[in-house]
Structure formats: C-alpha cells, structure tokens
Design an enzyme around this catalytic site. Sequence first.
Site, mmCIF file in Angstrom:
data_model
loop_
_atom_site.group_PDB
_atom_site.id
_atom_site.type_symbol
_atom_site.label_atom_id
_atom_site.label_comp_id
_atom_site.label_asym_id
_atom_site.label_seq_id
_atom_site.Cartn_x
_atom_site.Cartn_y
_atom_site.Cartn_z
ATOM 1 N N ASP A 500 0.954 -1.304 -0.021
ATOM 2 C CA ASP A 500 -0.186 -0.063 -0.079
ATOM 3 C C ASP A 500 0.821 1.325 0.122
ATOM 4 O O ASP A 500 1.970 1.310 0.294
ATOM 5 C CB ASP A 500 -0.616 -0.034 1.172
ATOM 6 C CG ASP A 500 -1.884 1.277 1.295
ATOM 7 O OD1 ASP A 500 -2.186 1.621 0.265
ATOM 8 O OD2 ASP A 500 -2.284 1.544 2.433
ATOM 9 N N ASP A 888 -1.377 -1.058 5.915
ATOM 10 C CA ASP A 888 -1.550 -0.369 7.212
ATOM 11 C C ASP A 888 -2.879 -0.944 7.844
ATOM 12 O O ASP A 888 -3.285 -0.551 9.216
ATOM 13 C CB ASP A 888 -1.736 1.188 7.266
ATOM 14 C CG ASP A 888 -2.716 1.575 6.231
ATOM 15 O OD1 ASP A 888 -3.399 1.059 5.866
ATOM 16 O OD2 ASP A 888 -2.579 2.854 5.971
ATOM 17 N N ALA A 890 -5.946 -0.335 7.071
ATOM 18 C CA ALA A 890 -7.142 0.447 6.889
ATOM 19 C C ALA A 890 -8.212 -0.070 5.942
ATOM 20 O O ALA A 890 -9.159 -0.287 6.414
ATOM 21 C CB ALA A 890 -6.726 1.873 6.502
ATOM 22 N N ASN A 891 -7.724 -0.603 4.864
ATOM 23 C CA ASN A 891 -8.754 -1.192 3.905
ATOM 24 C C ASN A 891 -8.044 -2.284 3.046
ATOM 25 O O ASN A 891 -8.453 -2.497 2.068
ATOM 26 C CB ASN A 891 -9.281 0.027 2.705
ATOM 27 C CG ASN A 891 -7.942 0.839 2.272
ATOM 28 O OD1 ASN A 891 -6.673 0.287 2.286
ATOM 29 N ND2 ASN A 891 -8.403 2.027 1.473
ATOM 30 N N ASP A 892 -6.991 -2.887 3.716
ATOM 31 C CA ASP A 892 -6.311 -3.746 3.120
ATOM 32 C C ASP A 892 -6.673 -5.184 3.836
ATOM 33 O O ASP A 892 -6.015 -6.271 3.573
ATOM 34 C CB ASP A 892 -4.609 -3.645 3.237
ATOM 35 C CG ASP A 892 -4.591 -2.208 2.854
ATOM 36 O OD1 ASP A 892 -5.017 -1.779 1.953
ATOM 37 O OD2 ASP A 892 -3.467 -1.706 3.611
#
Length: 1269
Positions: A500, A888, A890-892
């Site tokens: 990311d 991180d 968050a959206n992974d």
Amino acid sequence: MERTEKKYLNAEGEDEMEVLGYRPCWWKLVLVGTGSVCSGGLLLLFLYWMPEWSVKWMCKEVSLKEASVLLLRTTDEFRTWFRVRVHSMEAPGYEPLGSPWPSDSKEAANSPTTPVIQHSECEKGLLPRTLEVEGIQVRYFIHQNMKYLWSPRALAFRRLSALEEGVPCSVIHSRHSNGLGQPKKDFRKLFYGENQIDVKVPSIPQLLVKEVLNPFYIFQVFSVILWSFDDYYLYASAIVFMSMVSICTSLYTVRKQYVLLHDMVAAHNVVRVRVYRSNNVTEEIFSTDLVPGDVVVIPTNGLMMPCDAVLISGTCVVNESLLTGESVPVLKTNLPNPARCTSGAMQEEVYSPENHKRHTLFCGTAVIQTRFYSGEPVKAVVVRTGFYTSKGQLVCSILYPKPTNFKLYRDAYRFLLCLVGVAGIGMMYSIISSALKGEEAHRIIVEALDIITITVPPALPAAMTAGIVYAQHRLKRKGIYSISPQRINVCGQLNLVCFDKTGTLTEDGLDTWGFLRAQDGRFLSLERDVTTQSLTRSRFIAAMATCHSLTNIEGKISGDPLDCKMFEATGWVLEEPTTEETALHDQIMPTVVHPPRQTTSATPSCGDADMELQELMNSYEIGIISQFPFSSALQRMSVVTRTLGQRRLTAYMKGAPETVASLCKKETVPENFSDVLEKYTRQGLRVIALAHRKLEAKLTWHKVQSVNRVVIEGNMEFLGLIMLQNKLKPRSVPILNELRRACIRTVMVTGDNMLTAVSVARECGMIPPHGKVIVTEASPPREGQAATINWQYADEPSSWRTRVGIDTKDLRINVEDDGLKDRPQPPEACYHFAMSGKSFAVITEHFPDLLPKLLLCGTVYARMAPDQKTQLVEAFQKVDYYVGMCGDGANDCGALKRAHAGISLSKLEASVASPFTSRTPDISCVPDLIREGRAALVTSFCVFKFMALYSIIQYLSVLLLYSVLSNLGDVQYLFIDLAIIMSIAFTMSVNSSWKELVPQRPPSSLMSVPMLLSVSMQIFLSLAFQVTAFLLVKEQPWYETWTPSSNACNRSRGDELTNTSISVLNGTEVDEHNISNYENTTLFFVSCCQYLAVAFVFSKGKPFQQPVYRNYLFMGCILVLYGFIILIMMYPIDTIDDFFQLVCVPSDWRNKMLLLILANVAVCILVENFLCDCSFQWLRILYTGGHDEHPVPSIYPQLDSEPASCWRRLWGKGGRSPKAKYKRLAQELLVDPDWPPKPKTSTKARGLPAESGGPRRQGRGPGDTATQL
C-alpha cells in the site's frame, strides 16, 4: 443408490461448498460394526480420520430433503471434506424475519395439543415453552458457527441471513424502525439464538482425545505395544514419557490460545442496552437478547457495539480500530430515507453493510460520541448478531483459517509414503531371511513389524515444527507477531510483495504544498498561503473549511489526517453544539466553522448596542448541517452547509480530481485541467479537487437530512485544486532496494491517483530510472462498442535519472549465445504497466486472456477499491506467484488475509485478521520476515532430510543385524533416539537467518532433483560404509560367532569372567536376542557416527542461515557426541560396554573403524558440498558452454531470479518448460513480436464469445484521437 444432482452452498462465494445428502443404512452399519470388532477398533479410527469415507461406508446417498447427514466439500484447491448432522426444531414459521403463523382459533391455542417448542433456548429459560401458533419442523445444520436453514421452496439449504441482504433502505425506515413486539422477538430468537460470539474453550478431555487420536500418536501407541512384546521396556517407557510431555505441551498451547481468544471476545459480549418495542416503549435488556430488527438506543456517553446496526436517526463518532486498524474517529450518519426524497422516482437502493458502512455501526467498535436533536435519541436497527457480525466473521477467520497450500507439506506426506514402501521391502526381506533360518513365527512377525517403527520416525512432526517455533520467537524479538506460524515457512518462498502507498511507503501525515483556484473556466496562478485576508470569504476556502468529517473530542479536533491537514491550513475554528443545545432545539444544531475572530476597534461614539450590531454584521460563520462521508468506491465526499445570513443552502464537494471534474459543469472546468493535473501528480503530489453548488430553494434544512447524495453531488461548479505533499518514509527506499537486489518483485497497490502513484513508484525505485511506463486505460462496452484498452506511454523518464538516489546502472546484458541470436530483438528498455481500479475491473471481465500478461509486468495499480486489492492478490496467485501483502490495515484486510503472507503495520486489534503484524511502522519488517521464513524453510528441509536419513540408517543397520539373527539393544535404541536424534534435531533448528537477502530462493519441494539427489547419495554412502564394516569385521582373523566366553581382546581370564558374570547378572535378554556380538558393536559405532555426519552436512549456512559454526548449541552437541562415541570405542570401559551391550574388539579393529568413520564423514561432506549443491552448475556449464548471461532479467526486471539451473532450463535450448505459469508466460512474450503494445494503439475485446483467437490490436486511424499521458 440414488444419485442426486450436485447442490452447492454459498454458490459463487468465497466459501462455496458442494453438499451431498445421506441417510444411515442398516446393512452398512452392520458391516462396519463387524469390521470394527474384527480390527480391534482400527476401522473406526480410520473412519474418524476420513470423514467422507465414514459417511459413504455407513450411509446411503439420498436427496437433501430426506438427508439426516450431510457431506460438505469445499470447491477450492484444497477440496476439504466436512461431516455435519441435520437437526430439526419446532417453530411457528419458516421465515426468520417473518411473523409467527397464527392459530386457527383461540381454542386451538388453549388446547392440550398446543405445540411445545423444543429448543436449547427454552431450556435456558430464554424463550417461552409455548407459543399460540402452529408448530412446524424446521431443518437446519451448523457449520463453523454458521446456521443453514432448509428452504422448502428452493429445496436447498440456505445460510441464515438477516437484514444485511436484499432489504431496501426505504424498508428499513418504514418496517424496521419501530421496534419489535415480544412475539416477533421470541420467534426470531428461535432462529438467531443468543447475540453472543461464544468462543467455546474445549475441555482438557476433549483436547486430549483429539490430540491422542492424531495418526502419529496412534502410530506411537502401536510402536510402544510392539516394543513391549519385544521386551524393549526401557525404550518404550522413554517414548511414552516423551509423548506425554509433547501432548501436555500441545494441550497447554492450544488451550491457552482458545482462552486468549475467548477473553478478547468475551470482554464486551454482554452489555445492557435499551431497545424499543412495538408500542414505542423502551425496555432495558441484555445485549445477548438482541435479534435482527430490534431498535437500539445509542446512549450519549457511548457504547461498545454488541451487534451490527444501521443508524436511522442522529449521528455518532466511532472508533473502528477493531476493523480497520486505524484509531482515527469516524463519523457515522443516519441512513438516508429514499421515501422522503423530493427528486421524484429513483431506483430503489438495497442496503448493504459494505456499501453503507458510513451509516453502519459494526460490532466491536466503540461509539465515542453521539448527537441527537429535539429530544429524539440516536437510534439504530440491528442488522446482524452473533457470529454473523463483522466481529464474528473476524473471529471465525481465526478459528477456521484457510489451509496453507504449500509444497513442503504435500511432499512430506508423499515422502512418508515412500518410506512406508521402503519399510515394506524390508519387511519382506526380514520375513524371508528369518524363515529360511528357522526363526519362530511370532519372532518373525514382531521383527517384520518392527521395521515399520524404524522406517517411519514418530518424532518427525515435532522435529519439523521446532524450526518454525524458533523462527517465531526471533520474529517476536523484532516486533513481528504471527497468528499463523505455519505461514512462516511460506514466507521463505515469497517472490512478489504488494505494498500500500499511504501510511506504508509514505508518511501518514500530509503537508499542504499549494493550491490552484479556478475562475471562469480557467486556473489562476499558483498560491501557497490560504490564510490571506482576501481569501477568507471565498468559496474555495469555505470548501476547505467545511468539507470534512472532523469532530471535537475532549477539546481536540480528530478525524482523517487529510481532513485535519486541510482544515488546519485554513486557520479556521470548529465549534460543535453541546448535548444540552442539541436536546433543546427542534432544528438540527449544526457544527459551525468560522475564521478566527478579528478584533475591531469601535469608534468612541458607538454604544454597546451598535458594537453588537457591528460584530454581527462582520461575523462570517458556516454551519455544516448534513454530511455525505468519504467513500472509497465513490472517491469523494460532500457536505451541505448554510452560511449565516443566507437563506439558500450550499453544497461543497471534494475528492479525486477526475471524479469531481466529471460531476461539474463542463464550462467551469478549465480546458487544461488534464495537463495541469498531470503536471502536479508527476511530481508525486497528492491532488484534491474542490467544487460547490447553490442548492434549490425546495431543498430545505430538514429535507437534506434524508436526501440521497446523488441529488446533491451533481451539476457542481469547479473551484480548484489543492496539492499536498506525502513524503516517503526514510526506510522505504533502502528496503525496496534490498528487495530488488534479492530479485523479489515489488508492486504498488493504492487508492491514490494514477500519476501520483507512478511518481512515488519512480521516487522509491519500484520503477527504475530507465523503465518505461505504459498506462493502461480500459473502457467498458458502451453504445454497441466492444470494451477497449488504450495503450499510452508515459513521457521519457530521463529527468528522473538524477533525482532518484539509487543504483542507476543499465541492467541490460548483451547475449552472445548463438542460440539466442535468432530470437526477436528485445525491447530497448524494461517496461512497467500502470492501471487504475476501473481499468482492472474492465480487463478482468472482458480481457481475461490478456490479464496474466499485464500482471507479469504490472507495477502500479491505482484507485483500487478494497475488494479489488483482494482480487489482484488472487490474480497474482493464479499465475503461481507467492504473494506478500504489506499494508496499514485500513482497507487492506481482505488482501492481507488472502495473500500467502499478509503483514499489517497496525498496532490495533484489526491485526488479528492478518497472519503477521509488525509493531515497526515501516516496511523494514518485510525483509526480516522473508529472511526468517527462508531460514525456517531451509531448517524444515534439513530436519526432514536428517530424520529420513536417521530412519534409513537405522533401517539398514537392523536389516544387516537381522541377517545374523541379531538386533540393536534396548539401551542402544534409547541412546540413538534420545541422546543423538532428539538433541541434534532440535539444536539444528536454532540457527538464525543470514543478514542479507540473496536472489536465490530455497527449494520449495522435497521432490526436487537437488533434494532427492542429496538424500539418495547420503543413503548410498551410509549403505556402502555399513556393508563395508559389516563384511570387514567378518574377515578379521580373530572373528568368530560371539559367545559369552569369546576373548577377542586377549584379556585376562579374570576380566573375562567378570565381564561374563556381569552380562549374565543383567538378565537373559542378551542371550535371547543375540544383542552382544561383533557385528552389533561394529554397526553401532559406525551408524552413530553416520547420524552425526549427515546432520552436519545437512545443516546449511549461507546464504539463508548463519554459518553452521555459529550455531553453538548444535556444534556443541556434535562435538560432545562424537567425543563420547570415539572415547568408548577407542578406550572401552567395561561398565559402559555392559550398559550398552557392547563387546570388546581388538585395538587394530578399533583403529580401522576410526578410519572408516573419518572416511565416511569426509566423503559425506565432499559429496554434499561439491556434487549435490553444485550439480546444476556443473550440468549448466556442460550444457551451455559456460555462458552465464540471460536476457530475461533485463527485459523483465519484475521477474524473480532463480538459480542458474532454473534459468538454464527456462531459456536453454531444448530445456523443459518451467512449472510456474508466470515464467512460461515470460517465455512466450519473449518471442512475441507484438508485445509490448505499441504507443497510441488500442485493443478491443472479442465481439462474440464463440470467436477464436485472442484480442486483436488495432492501429489508430486518422480520425482516432488519444490523450497522451
């Protein structure tokens, strides 16, 4: 047997399963019972290990409607079988979200035949025993905490769902916003049960039975019984003790993990909540009593959500760190009600927790703050409970992880089968040899079965696990934690890592770099300072100050870092209404922003009233009355505001420049918009666009609270661009350079702008200075035209050569091999594809044959939605890459779980979804994990080879001794298995990883030529030296068939008598089994030294581990054991000889044995290091004439580098095709004259699926145009 059509559960889903129905068959049960009795229970044990066979052997296949037992089989590559039992319950209806069926009459309800509900909830007193409704039988089964109900209409089982599927948003407001009556609540609880994520901690007896029934422990039980029959009581007792220690350790570890997970989940399992009932009366209940459809009141002081619920009134500030890994507060707004929309007929929108996550409160998240108006509380409708919630699914992913598909584990079982085959040969030899020599039948059987216990080492699983355990501890010291230790081995094979961008490669924080305002369809000059007095009341600054989701928590502004940075740049002040203010007003009290108060000096003639009027006239405040939060899928957010003193409302929007511009009036967007955007994104800046719109007078204060965002976000006026700088983290460039030197491919997967991502990729070295970037723009079919891909080359990157602080030497290699001269000329420079999420979606759907080619050299994937990141990881895996994902969190989360090795940089609870979590907030954890993975993988191979050789060496010794009707002694077995094998196997694994990553990767298969050659050569050497020693001892002049009176050492008679008496006093075991003889003593010393020799040569050092001499424990064990064995061999001690059941041999034979042992060690080292390890290099030199050059890395720098032999096989004349799909594809593209695509060309999808051939490329005609990026 009735054959039925295949049925599927969760069709086309990630967890799709084939389902087969069965019913017990009495004659099969009789046969299985008879077989179990005759086999002493072994048949039942076998059926326990094989659930599919147990069902097929005891049941007959029937339709699902009649089935009482189901077989489930996953449709993925693992094809895992599960056995479940169908249950039934009496309920007043089939539909969980429906209403109980009423009785025909009151008399029926009060009659003695009123149905009694038989359900576990009734036993707990949670449901009434009777309902005034008709009872029907509802069939269901539970698999991995998910309940599946039988649907009489569909004649299939369906997963139990609630309000998260197929329910329109308007229905949630109209039918589910008033709460549930008690009958409905009781009815739904029958189906959904308690709202509790109950991680059951298995009892110790349950775990013990499950552990003991493991095939290896059953094998050990068999071995112990056999050894007891053979009078090896001491050895059998030692193995039993070791097994008990191993079982206890395993039970403690497993139960501890269950307890930790149970405690983590149970901490917020039960809370008190207030819910609405159908008569608009609130009731306080325990959260375990919640069912879908309940309306929950969110208290002002916050709440740890016990379920998934959608907001229908008010707003909330939520900490979603459990789900996203980010502790940034998130604003949740109420779900818009389409029924109140004033824009006329609109397409009905179906509620989805994923698509409407900005309106959904997820289980396990913490509500920090709420805001309600005119006394109306903040309300939310429960949509999912228990394991069906987001937190429940997260827990299920931990309880039931996806199996690891790794060659090592598959090959290990194959190798064990080979050992069983070898044991079979030995058994035949033993039976024939013993029968010819007149052995008793029971001795022949025991000795034959003993061959199996020797050939298949029971301690193999524990020995192979040791390397993983040590690697896990080393990773823990480096701040890397793992919930899936078995994946550490897989990390050793990673050849592609997806990163990311924001928060992973770059810093989280952003710095405002500058801004461009747009006016009258053109850009003004670049500006840096937004706090100038002339801009205070401009629409541009108003958009920066209002278009955000910030909130004030304990006096500090919190929210998204981008929003914070933009708001701080304005210097404005944010004020939120207090709880008392919102409760006292009928109208919604907005969040207010305004510039800092200016101190104005009033004239002396002005009174107090005039000063107040002057201050009111000078005040400039903007109230934010409605928000449409940022959506990754929409790539924008918007707000509706009202400026003090104005009647009409104003909407402001910000987001991705391309998205915002597409929603603006064309005349307001500057003509050079694309060029200006490209200019700044090429500099690596993050660009945000702003727009605004005056709303129509009919959109009043209250109406915008329920209006759909589509009504607001359209026909906007473009305001300009904001440029923010996102700096690389200090460790990003060095780490990426290290990975590139190790030929590990790196890919960027981000939600940011395409050109910004390309710029950052160049800056960090993912795209080398000489690399060309091909921007892939795909458009879906429209107006009868087929889907099209436009290929556009980015500008020449020569200007980057001096900016990037990395090695910029040209990697292309001139190839002089005559065999390569006839090939098409390779492109002059390496190339890298870059594409957006929209293009990726089009290519995946319409160009499936072209997708693998793009994946081979695709480096930048921008504007990717979370689900597209997961799809990309899957696509890489389908072409045989071992994929790592670093983000991180968050959206992974989806991509982190799907990758072979997902590494989350988050420190929060969301990390439990990722196999690995790093406490270091940069990507330095990636090479650390790969290094330790390689070390653990090499260790696993070494231990496996050692354990295999240990079995074969002992197998050879026993077979040779069987030929003279002898065997190894009880103490000899004990010394070999405990003192030598266990100490060596566990200290061999201690060796840590090498400090550098190298291009070479460790082998991934036990069935590879190097591994088989190494094992075969060592087996041959062991056999040769044992047979040599066995035959030589018989040729000695002093040799005779040993008896207690034998005197080969020429000792005094007194010593001889003493020795004989001690042997006799020790028991009759020596005489019965013929343990003490010259052959036994010779093979014992030679074989013991062979164990140590193969352990030493199999212990690999560089380039994956530290040099073997740095493993002090291992080297210490080797030296101590060698010293002890040679000591008792060269200087016999009567007490030790009697203990080990050894006999005295002359000194000249001891010297010869020493020479044999030294020669064995020397030959083993030479063969392993100069033949097995270098076999491919020798073959390659002979095959290619010594040319080392290979064109592939220069043309395809994205490819990982294998050892020279693999490239030789890949590109050499007449070599085999590589196994990996991506390498075969590279081979094809190397000779494809039309690849890579030419600039300014397009590729159209085939018009008809029936057409043959691949996509055709079209050159552009004179009338065609393209935008050159």
